[in-house]
Design an enzyme around this catalytic site. Structure first.
Site, short mmCIF file in Angstrom:
data_model
loop_
_atom_site.label_atom_id
_atom_site.label_comp_id
_atom_site.label_asym_id
_atom_site.label_seq_id
_atom_site.Cartn_x
_atom_site.Cartn_y
_atom_site.Cartn_z
NE ARG A 46 -2.57 0.48 3.52
CZ ARG A 46 -2.13 0.79 4.51
NH1 ARG A 46 -1.54 2.17 4.45
NH2 ARG A 46 -1.57 0.27 5.61
CE1 TYR A 98 -17.45 12.19 -15.10
CE2 TYR A 98 -16.09 12.21 -13.18
CZ TYR A 98 -16.82 11.51 -14.16
OH TYR A 98 -16.99 10.05 -13.70
CG ASP A 170 -9.52 16.78 -14.82
OD1 ASP A 170 -8.69 16.34 -15.40
OD2 ASP A 170 -10.87 16.36 -14.02
CE LYS A 195 -12.31 8.82 -18.49
NZ LYS A 195 -12.23 8.55 -16.92
#
Length: 381
Positions: A46, A98, A170, A195
């Site tokens: 982690r 978004y 972003d 993306k």
């Protein structure tokens, strides 16, 4: 080092144990230590994983940043940024945002006493009247999703620096190939790595990139403490995808321009939202802060009928009706019922997101085939 070279080489070195040219998939949850708290930088996956570390170095290099952190999704990355805030803090952001980000801001963090202002950021003069002592974050998308609005990052950075406000950008729609927000004054760059960086519709991931060591340390603490980390297999897939990012983005841009021009000239099409048009609002800013205009665009029909929009979306053959974007295949999307369904209709309409709006993610297929597909679908509406 030029972008194409960084895409192929940054963050990746031959494996010292085998000479493997690609970073191996270190599929492990823990690491054997030489003694209590004596390890080689890896104790529990982690906190750190060699495959993920290579990817983080690569993404930092692409954004011309010093530090990058990868998360299990773009929303996981966004969530970490908001966790830098405390109850009573205020955020200024876009009214064209978004839907998943809007949902997180309003449905999750408003309950914890963080106030969000959704405004038109295409005019940076709209920011100043809302700034007060509690304003701690300016969250920017550019180009915006789905109306392709352009926000002046430099102008936002000037205001943010003046008032000691964090500026987060972003950069998902542009990708680091087209836009470098850190060089324009941003403090934090966020990517839905799902993306363009991944590019093959087979990974869910997010990333944050910063230059400031203090901000990096705060985000790294959240990253490790809250645990929204990606696995090594996904990290490997994105490392592979990044090697062709520059090649894919070139084709996305070429195809995007051809499809946008076709749609704008078609008698059945109403508006086409693509920042490459000289008459697009803030086109001059897009031209100055982007290296090209990308493969994302939205459009409406001249007969603004949601039924006809549905007919068109069901009639395409090469374009897949699906959420997401930035993959090698072309997608068509209906924001009002898909990616932005969480935004109340009255709020959507205020920003111009009408029910018949369709969003296209232009892939890397032959542009003539994509245009032919749209043409035959338009003939049926």
């Amino acid at each position: 080092m030029k972008f194409a070279t960084k895409a192929v080489h940054a963050g990746v070195a031959p494996d010292p144990s085998t000479g493997a040219i690609m970073t191996p998939i270190f599929q492990t949850s823990t690491y054997v230590q030489e003694g209590p708290a004596q390890h080689k930088g890896y104790a529990y996956a982690r906190g750190a994983n060699p495959t993920r570390n290579s990817l983080q170095k690569s993404i930092a290099a692409l954004e011309n940043g010093k530090f990058a952190l990868c998360f299990s999704s773009g929303m996981g990355a966004t969530d970490a940024v908001v966790k830098l805030l405390k109850p009573g803090d205020e955020v200024i952001t876009s009214n064209d945002l978004y839907g998943g980000t809007y949902r997180m801001f309003t449905k999750i963090y408003e309950k914890f006493g963080i106030k969000f202002h959704f405004i038109d950021l295409t005019n940076s003069a709209n920011i100043q009247p809302l700034v007060n002592a509690n304003t701690k974050l300016l969250w920017v998308e550019t180009p915006t999703n789905p109306l392709m609005n352009i926000v002046d990052i430099k102008a936002c950075a000037v205001i943010a620096k003046k008032h000691d406000i964090l500026l987060a950008v972003d950069n998902t729609f542009a990708s680091p190939y087209l836009q470098s927000p850190l060089e324009l004054g941003a403090d934090i760059v966020m990517h839905s790595v799902t993306k363009y960086l991944g590019g093959h519709s087979d990974v869910i991931m997010g990333a944050l990139v910063v230059n400031d060591e203090k901000i990096h340390q705060e985000l790294a603490f959240i990253h490790n403490s809250c645990g929204a980390v990606p696995g090594p297999q996904d990290s490997f897939l994105v490392l592979r995808g990044i090697k062709t990012l520059h090649l894919r983005m070139e084709r996305h841009c070429i195809n995007g321009k051809k499809v946008a021009e076709f749609l704008k000239a078609h008698p059945k099409v109403g508006r086409v939202y693509w920042p490459g048009f000289p008459d697009h609002p803030n086109h001059a800013i897009a031209k100055s802060q982007m290296r090209d205009f990308g493969g994302m665009l939205s459009f409406t029909l001249k007969d603004d009928s949601i039924e006809k929009a549905h007919t068109l979306m069901k009639s395409v053959e090469l374009f897949a009706l699906a959420e997401s974007l930035g993959g090698v295949e072309s997608l068509i999307n209906h924001p009002a019922s898909m990616t932005h369904a969480s935004i109340p209709k009255e709020e959507r309409l205020k920003s111009g997101l009408v029910d018949s709006l369709m969003r296209l993610s232009i892939g890397v297929e032959d542009a003539e085939d994509l245009i032919s597909d749209l043409e035959q679908a338009l003939n049926k509406v």
